[in-house]
Design a protein around this motif. Structure first.
Motif, PDB file in Angstrom:
ATOM      1  N   GLN A  27       0.988  -1.205  -0.151  1.00 43.78           N
ATOM      2  CA  GLN A  27       0.077   0.091   0.084  1.00 43.78           C
ATOM      3  C   GLN A  27       0.708   1.204   0.112  1.00 43.78           C
ATOM      4  O   GLN A  27       0.503   2.185  -0.804  1.00 43.78           O
ATOM      5  N   TYR A  42      -7.799  -2.408   4.638  1.00 40.08           N
ATOM      6  CA  TYR A  42      -7.739  -2.226   3.265  1.00 40.08           C
ATOM      7  C   TYR A  42      -8.501  -2.583   2.500  1.00 40.08           C
ATOM      8  O   TYR A  42      -8.722  -3.110   1.311  1.00 40.08           O
ATOM      9  N   ARG A  88      -4.800  -0.968  -7.377  1.00 39.42           N
ATOM     10  CA  ARG A  88      -3.847   0.185  -7.741  1.00 39.42           C
ATOM     11  C   ARG A  88      -4.270   0.440  -9.260  1.00 39.42           C
ATOM     12  O   ARG A  88      -4.551   1.697  -9.474  1.00 39.42           O
ATOM     13  N   ARG A 124      -3.339  -5.836  -3.903  1.00 38.17           N
ATOM     14  CA  ARG A 124      -2.934  -4.269  -4.007  1.00 38.17           C
ATOM     15  C   ARG A 124      -2.848  -4.046  -5.562  1.00 38.17           C
ATOM     16  O   ARG A 124      -3.011  -2.838  -6.148  1.00 38.17           O
TER      17      ARG A 124
END
Length: 224
Positions: free
Chosen positions: A85, A201, A144, A140
């Protein structure tokens, strides 16, 4: 100039502009040295990237674990996720073999310490480490790229610039997609509505992590 200064400078560049922006020239210029001076410390960009990766995985490992292995493995996975992250460019580094750098080995050793009392063999324990780190990396990587798409208006549909929500509201009707439609209406399908309320998250990461740990727990219990 020190090796740490070089690595920290490269990380700062990658954090700001991505891994592709990192070059020996840029790092040297940021430090006020010539590129040739940099090569006295780091033989190549590939070596520099390896050092960058190891540096950002300098996780603060607790001296002692709690009594619950599941709680400890959750903390392990969350720390891995935090690294991805904080440094999204980590997702762009291809796997080049098993981890051999100091901080990566410390992380693996920590995970094995957590599982030291579980009735699992060495290969099973390493497979669990790979499974949890892969969950963090893949989630992630996906998040992203989806964040970038939402921010820039890029999507797989034929009309660039249209938001995901607007496109879904137009395309997904109850007549055409009777099972998907209520999911879209609830806001559970669009990345613009990712639920992070109470989730470190996002719901998807925490939900997936919990189900992975459920599976591990069931497997461990079956061997008792």
């Amino acid at each position: 100039m020190s090796l740490k200064q070089i690595v920290d400078s490269a990380i700062a560049i990658a954090d700001k502009d991505g891994l592709s922006a990192v070059s020996m020239n840029k790092v040297a210029a940021a430090l006020g040295f010539t590129t040739m001076a940099l090569y006295r410390y780091v033989p190549s960009k590939e070596d520099l990237v390896l050092l960058m990766q190891d540096a950002v995985f300098d996780i603060s490992i607790p001296e002692e674990d709690s009594a619950q292995w599941r709680e400890n493995m959750c903390a392990f996975a969350l720390d891995i996720m935090r690294c991805f992250q904080d440094h999204p460019w980590l997702c762009d580094i291809p796997a080049s073999g098993i981890p051999i750098t100091p901080n990566n080995l410390r992380i693996v050793d920590w995970a094995l310490r957590i599982m030291s009392d579980l009735p699992l063999d060495h290969r099973e324990k390493i497979s669990i480490v790979v499974m949890l780190t892969s969950h963090a990396r893949v989630h992630r990587f996906f998040q992203r790229d989806m964040d970038r798409a939402v921010q820039t208006g890029v999507h797989s549909g034929p009309v660039p610039g249209v938001s995901y929500k607007a496109a879904l509201d137009h395309l997904v009707t109850s007549e055409r997609f009777p099972y998907l439609s209520p999911v879209v209406l609830a806001g559970a399908y669009s990345p613009e509505n990712d639920d992070k309320d109470g989730h470190a998250y996002g719901f998807e990461f925490d939900f997936g992590l919990a189900r992975i740990l459920d599976g591990i727990e069931h497997y461990v219990n079956s061997k008792l």
